[in-house]
Design an enzyme around this catalytic site. Structure first.
Site, PDB file in Angstrom:
ATOM      1  N   GLY A  15       2.513   2.139  10.882  1.00  0.00           N
ATOM      2  CA  GLY A  15       3.476   3.224  10.737  1.00  0.00           C
ATOM      3  C   GLY A  15       4.180   3.600  12.033  1.00  0.00           C
ATOM      4  O   GLY A  15       4.854   4.626  12.117  1.00  0.00           O
TER       5      GLY A  15
ATOM      6  N   ASN B 101       0.874  -1.177   0.000  1.00  0.00           N
ATOM      7  CA  ASN B 101       0.000   0.000   0.000  1.00  0.00           C
ATOM      8  C   ASN B 101       0.910   1.226   0.000  1.00  0.00           C
ATOM      9  O   ASN B 101       1.521   1.541   1.004  1.00  0.00           O
ATOM     10  CB  ASN B 101      -0.880  -0.045   1.262  1.00  0.00           C
TER      11      ASN B 101
ATOM     12  N   GLU C 286      -6.813   4.691   7.779  1.00  0.00           N
ATOM     13  CA  GLU C 286      -6.575   6.111   7.451  1.00  0.00           C
ATOM     14  C   GLU C 286      -7.787   6.710   6.751  1.00  0.00           C
ATOM     15  O   GLU C 286      -8.111   7.881   6.943  1.00  0.00           O
ATOM     16  CB  GLU C 286      -5.292   6.240   6.615  1.00  0.00           C
TER      17      GLU C 286
ATOM     18  N   GLU D 181      -5.433  -4.979  10.663  1.00  0.00           N
ATOM     19  CA  GLU D 181      -4.420  -3.953  10.860  1.00  0.00           C
ATOM     20  C   GLU D 181      -4.701  -3.193  12.159  1.00  0.00           C
ATOM     21  O   GLU D 181      -5.462  -2.221  12.156  1.00  0.00           O
ATOM     22  CB  GLU D 181      -4.439  -2.961   9.693  1.00  0.00           C
TER      23      GLU D 181
ATOM     24  N   HIS E  17      -9.515   1.177   4.871  1.00  0.00           N
ATOM     25  CA  HIS E  17      -8.240   1.350   5.572  1.00  0.00           C
ATOM     26  C   HIS E  17      -8.447   2.318   6.752  1.00  0.00           C
ATOM     27  O   HIS E  17      -9.227   3.267   6.642  1.00  0.00           O
ATOM     28  CB  HIS E  17      -7.179   1.896   4.618  1.00  0.00           C
TER      29      HIS E  17
ATOM     30  N   LYS F 216       0.144   4.281  -0.305  1.00  0.00           N
ATOM     31  CA  LYS F 216      -0.474   5.464   0.327  1.00  0.00           C
ATOM     32  C   LYS F 216      -0.241   6.709  -0.536  1.00  0.00           C
ATOM     33  O   LYS F 216      -0.248   6.621  -1.752  1.00  0.00           O
ATOM     34  CB  LYS F 216       0.033   5.621   1.767  1.00  0.00           C
TER      35      LYS F 216
ATOM     36  N   SER G 297       3.404  -2.187  10.397  1.00  0.00           N
ATOM     37  CA  SER G 297       4.859  -2.250  10.605  1.00  0.00           C
ATOM     38  C   SER G 297       5.465  -3.602  10.223  1.00  0.00           C
ATOM     39  O   SER G 297       6.365  -4.096  10.911  1.00  0.00           O
ATOM     40  CB  SER G 297       5.216  -1.881  12.049  1.00  0.00           C
TER      41      SER G 297
HETATM   42  P1  PGA Z   1       2.879   0.226   7.677  1.00  0.00           P
HETATM   43  O1  PGA Z   1       1.404   0.446   7.060  1.00  0.00           O
HETATM   44  O2  PGA Z   1       3.404  -1.054   7.122  1.00  0.00           O
HETATM   45  O3  PGA Z   1       3.675   1.419   7.226  1.00  0.00           O
HETATM   46  O4  PGA Z   1       2.719   0.161   9.174  1.00  0.00           O
HETATM   47  C1  PGA Z   1       0.520  -0.616   6.899  1.00  0.00           C
HETATM   48  C2  PGA Z   1      -0.791  -0.152   6.327  1.00  0.00           C
HETATM   49  O5  PGA Z   1      -1.282   0.910   6.733  1.00  0.00           O
HETATM   50  O6  PGA Z   1      -1.382  -0.824   5.459  1.00  0.00           O
END
Ligand code: PGA
Length: 252
Positions: free
Chosen positions: A173, A9, A97, A167, A95, A11, A213
């Site tokens: 992140g 992803n 976010e 997640e 997601h 983003k 992560s």
């Molecule tokens: P990350 O993001 O691997 O940077 O923690 C995962 C995601 O939001 O899909």
């Protein structure tokens, strides 16, 4: 047997030239890769160039979001038929976010999920609890409600197409990944929820990805768990070598 899915992803990262370069590197790194499905989800604007770049490679194309209507006066939105025509086979839905910054409620997620299956796209339904919920020890209740509302009205013939990504918000992140054991326990619980809503065979065949992560150094231990069927990777998917390393670990 569930085939692993390793998804990146990107983003809000990568301009068109940067996306073209990363897609080219991924194609080189993973040209002969087999054993798991591979997916990249770049920003909408990059779908065309990335799609062309990965053509002929084992890497598939996905989008990060979808609008729930197919066409009409909805300025700024992108629909399922448009994603399909851009070469997408997957789309991320719900997601954290999107839920947190853009107000995607469970009801919106449900409509987007239906739009995805209507356009024959494979939705990756993202679910996961906040740190607060985890500390209050209400993760299961939260997931039960979040998943129930997200899949409401989706029939058994459509649910077989869905992928779930667990997640935990506190792991995205942050560098704090869930321990393999903790993640696996939650994956198993999610599988049980699908058995309750549908049946054992749907639950058994459901691919449940872990996200939060994921890096080359924790991927191996996570994928070794029985109920972890792949990853949705943010930060570590932005470098071809780390994405490829995680992909290789997933089929060892
Ligand atoms: P990350 O993001 O691997 O940077 O923690 C995962 C995601 O939001 O899909």
């Amino acid at each position: 047997m569930r085939k692993p899915l390793i998804a990146g992803n990107w983003k809000l990262q990568k301009t068109i030239p940067e996306a073209t370069a990363l897609a080219g590197e991924l194609k080189n790194e993973l040209a002969d890769f087999t054993g798991a499905d591979l997916l990249v989800c770049p920003p909408f604007i990059d779908l065309g160039v990335v799609g062309r770049e990965i053509l002929g490679s084992p890497i598939e194309l996905g989008a990060q979001d979808i609008f729930w209507e197919d066409t009409g006066a909805f300025t700024g939105e992108v629909s399922g038929p448009m994603l399909k025509s851009a070469g997408c086979s997957y789309v991320i839905v719900g997601h954290s976010e999107r839920r947190g910054f853009f107000g995607d409620t469970d009801e919106v997620v449900n409509k987007k999920l239906k739009a995805a299956v209507r356009s024959v796209l494979i939705p990756i339904l993202c679910v996961g609890e906040s740190l607060e919920k985890r500390e209050q020890k209400v993760t299961k209740e939260f997931l039960r409600k979040q998943i129930g509302a997200s899949i409401q009205g989706i029939g058994i013939e459509w649910i077989a197409r869905i992928v779930v990504a667990y997640e935990p918000i506190w792991a995205i992140g942050t560098g704090l990944s869930a321990s393999p054991r903790m993640a696996n326990k939650t994956h198993r619980f999610i599988r049980e929820l699908f058995a309750e809503h549908y049946d054992e065979s749907i639950a058994k065949n459901l691919r449940i990805l872990y996200g939060g992560s994921v890096k080359p150094d924790n991927a191996r231990a996570l994928i070794a768990e029985e109920d972890i069927d792949g990853f949705l990777i943010g930060g570590a998917s932005l470098k071809a070598d780390s994405f490829a390393t995680i992909a290789r670990y997933s089929v060892l």
